[in-house]
Design an enzyme around this catalytic site. Structure first.
Site, short mmCIF file in Angstrom:
data_model
loop_
_atom_site.label_atom_id
_atom_site.label_comp_id
_atom_site.label_asym_id
_atom_site.label_seq_id
_atom_site.Cartn_x
_atom_site.Cartn_y
_atom_site.Cartn_z
N HIS A 82 -1.12 14.25 2.40
CA HIS A 82 -0.27 13.45 1.51
C HIS A 82 0.58 14.40 0.68
CE1 HIS A 82 -2.76 9.99 2.45
NE2 HIS A 82 -3.81 10.73 2.22
N ALA A 85 -6.87 7.69 -2.06
CA ALA A 85 -6.77 8.94 -1.31
C ALA A 85 -5.80 9.95 -1.92
CB ALA A 85 -6.35 8.64 0.12
N ASN A 88 -1.37 2.54 1.90
CA ASN A 88 -1.70 2.10 0.54
C ASN A 88 -1.26 3.15 -0.47
OD1 ASN A 88 -3.49 -0.48 0.74
ND2 ASN A 88 -4.10 0.84 2.42
#
Ligand SMILES: NC(=O)C1=CN([C@@H]2O[C@H](COP(=O)(O)OP(=O)(O)OC[C@H]3O[C@@H](n4cnc5c(N)ncnc54)[C@H](O)[C@@H]3O)[C@@H](O)[C@H]2O)C=CC1
Ligand SMILES: O=C([O-])CC(=O)C(=O)O
Length: 268
Positions: free
Chosen positions: A221, A125, A191
């Site tokens: 993120h 991601a 993760n």
């Protein structure tokens, strides 16, 4: 290229559905799907979408895939990836947070060495992993990662013991600590924290913040890094997958990119 796919949940099923878009890159096909006690609807779905694939709980002894792709969960590293590496089967891994378990990084490397093969940790991601890993060669001074998801994406995690997710009216940082702690406590949500850490300053020296935001609808993120190379700042707002809002769609595309690169004459 014959592929064994581990996990047929949100990521696995989307990868399978989109695989035909790579079929111009001849010979790429999934022959084995490894799943834990597959539900009848998964069995039906696979029979319809990937009729040539065998749905099994473990790879048969005599099976020789050219590549094993893990998109299942942390436990799949021990049950599928380590044995495959020892048998010489190269592996791609999305459950990178599993490597926060003490000794697992070394165990994976030993298994790959034993099988004369390699394991590749996928960016999933997140982006900028190439820049971070390159920057590490010159020396990194600080790396911080902040992961922000809609409040509902943290349901069923220890965040629920820190705050009332349903009652939040503003972004709330419920975790601050190392990437190792984040990945171990939030195995389905952090993760990326482990990936950023493994590419950069390591699991114990990468600072992580995890945030629940009642107003946002994306998985956000943020990476901030500095070192001899200069400074890096990344913000990535990922669309969640409908089948699992904890997971960003970019994770699926990261797997597809890796498969394309595995067979294309020019890799990027
Ligand atoms: N690196 C990254 O950026 C990201 C990594 N992930 C990882 O990918 C995993 C899968 O994500 P989703 O597909 O969204 O989850 P999901 O829950 O929709 O699907 C996972 C599937 O794998 C199966 N499974 C779990 N453990 C297994 C095992 N040991 N052997 C065989 N099958 C197993 C489950 O039964 C389920 O069907 C997450 O648990 C997480 O570890 C998820 C999102 C981003
Ligand atoms: O998919 C995402 O946005 C990231 C994620 O769940 C993880 O880091 O485990």
């Amino acid at each position: 290229m014959r592929i064994a796919l581990v996990g047929c949940g949100a990521i696995g099923s989307e990868v399978l559905q989109r695989l035909p878009q790579l079929s111009g890159l001849q010979g790429l096909r999934v022959d084995w799907v490894l799943a834990r006690q597959p539900r009848p609807d998964v069995v039906d779905w696979l029979a319809q979408h990937v009729p040539g694939a065998q749905l099994l709980q473990a790879l048969p002894e005599d099976a020789r895939p050219d590549l094993l792709v893990e998109c299942a969960g942390h436990s799949a590293i021990a049950t599928h990836v380590l044995p495959a590496l020892r048998r010489g089967i190269p592996c791609l891994v999305v459950s990178v947070g599993a490597l926060a378990a003490p000794g697992l990084v070394e165990e994976l490397a030993d298994a790959a060495r034993q099988g004369g093969t390699r394991v590749q940790l996928l960016p999933g991601a997140i982006g900028a992993i190439d820049a971070l890993a390159a920057a590490r060669e010159g020396g990194l001074a600080q790396v911080t990662y902040t992961g922000t998801k809609p409040a509902a994406a943290w349901k069923g995690t220890p965040a629920e013991t820190v705050c009332d997710l349903a009652a939040l009216t503003a972004p709330f940082c419920f975790f601050q600590g190392s990437a190792r702690e984040a990945a171990q406590q939030y195995p389905r949500n952090a993760n990326v924290a482990a990936t950023v850490a493994l590419a950069g300053l390591g699991l114990d020296d990468t600072e992580v913040r995890l945030v629940a935001d009642p107003q946002c609808s994306e998985n956000r993120h943020q990476i901030a890094a500095q070192g001899a190379f200069g400074r890096l700042s990344l913000e990535l707002a990922g669309q969640p997958l409908a089948a699992n809002p904890k997971t960003s769609a970019l994770t699926v595309f990261s797997v597809l990119r890796a498969l394309r690169n595995a067979v294309a004459p020019l890799a990027i």
